[in-house]
Design a protein around this motif. Sequence first.
Motif, PDB file in Angstrom:
ATOM      1  N   ASP A 114       0.823  -1.327  -0.051  1.00 46.72           N
ATOM      2  CA  ASP A 114       0.150  -0.161   0.307  1.00 46.72           C
ATOM      3  C   ASP A 114       1.180   1.520  -0.165  1.00 46.72           C
ATOM      4  O   ASP A 114       0.415   2.404   0.270  1.00 46.72           O
ATOM      5  N   ILE A 115       2.173   0.889  -0.484  1.00 56.06           N
ATOM      6  CA  ILE A 115       3.081   2.205  -0.012  1.00 56.06           C
ATOM      7  C   ILE A 115       2.286   3.085  -1.887  1.00 56.06           C
ATOM      8  O   ILE A 115       2.454   1.751  -2.791  1.00 56.06           O
ATOM      9  N   ARG A 116       2.805   4.369  -2.165  1.00 56.30           N
ATOM     10  CA  ARG A 116       2.470   5.036  -3.004  1.00 56.30           C
ATOM     11  C   ARG A 116       3.423   5.769  -3.064  1.00 56.30           C
ATOM     12  O   ARG A 116       4.403   6.128  -3.031  1.00 56.30           O
ATOM     13  N   TRP A 117       4.085   4.803  -4.638  1.00 57.13           N
ATOM     14  CA  TRP A 117       5.427   5.274  -4.807  1.00 57.13           C
ATOM     15  C   TRP A 117       5.407   6.566  -5.995  1.00 57.13           C
ATOM     16  O   TRP A 117       5.075   6.048  -6.437  1.00 57.13           O
ATOM     17  N   HIS A 118       6.518   7.285  -6.034  1.00 55.44           N
ATOM     18  CA  HIS A 118       6.150   8.598  -6.875  1.00 55.44           C
ATOM     19  C   HIS A 118       7.807   8.743  -7.669  1.00 55.44           C
ATOM     20  O   HIS A 118       8.847   8.586  -6.726  1.00 55.44           O
TER      21      HIS A 118
END
Length: 224
Positions: free
Chosen positions: A63-67
Motif C-alpha cells: 500500500d505504499i504510494r511510490w512517486h
Amino acid sequence: MEYDVKGNLNEVRRSLPEGVRLVAVSKFHPSEYIDAAYQEGQRIFGESHEQELSRKVNELPDDIRWHFIGHLQTNKVKYIAPYISMIDAVDSLKLLKEIQKQAAKNDRVIDVLLELHIAEEETKYGLTPDACRQLLEDGEWREMTNVRICGLMMMASNVDDDEQIRREFMTARRFFDEVKERYFAGADYFRERSWGMSDDYPIAVECGSTMVRVGTKIFGPRVY
C-alpha cells in the motif's frame, strides 16, 4: 537504527499545515529506513532510479504510494508503469506519450505532474513556462485517457538567498493559477503544487505548495 527516522519524520510532519502532503524522498536509503517511516504511518515515498525502486517495491508493503521524482528516461517507463502512483517530473510531450502508451498496456491511469524550469540553473530539467503553455495549448494531452495531469512541480535554485527562492516559488504559484484557469478549470484533480525540499520547504509552504519532497531531513545523508 543508525538514524532517528521516526523522530525526524514526525518533526517534519508537525511542521506542515493541513493540506500539505509529504513525499518522503527515500532514494539511496535502505528499505529498513523506509519501513521505519511506514510504521509511523508515512505512505508516500519518492525514488528516482528504476532498478532501486523495483527492488524496494518487492521488499516493502503493497500500500505504499511510490512517486518517481527524478528525470525519467522514456525507455524506463515500461518498468514502473505497472505500479507507480505518480510520475512527478514530466518534462516533455515525448515522455507524456510514452507514459500514456505504457499505462494503457497495463490498463491503468497514471497521475503525473508537469515539471517547470524556473530556477536560474542550467542543470535543472523541466519545461519553461512558455514550453509548458505550448504543450497544453497544442492539446494532444487531451486525448491521453490513461494519463492524468494533476498539477505542476518545480525545484528552486540551490542558493542561500531566501528571497530568490521565494520569487521562484511565487512565479510557479502564479503560473499554476494561470494554467488551472485556462486548461483545468473544471478538473478537481488538477490541484498539486509540488515545490519545496529539505532546505526550503518552509518557504515553499508559504508560497502555496501542496506537496513537499523531503529526504535528507528525515533519512540523513544518502547511502550510496
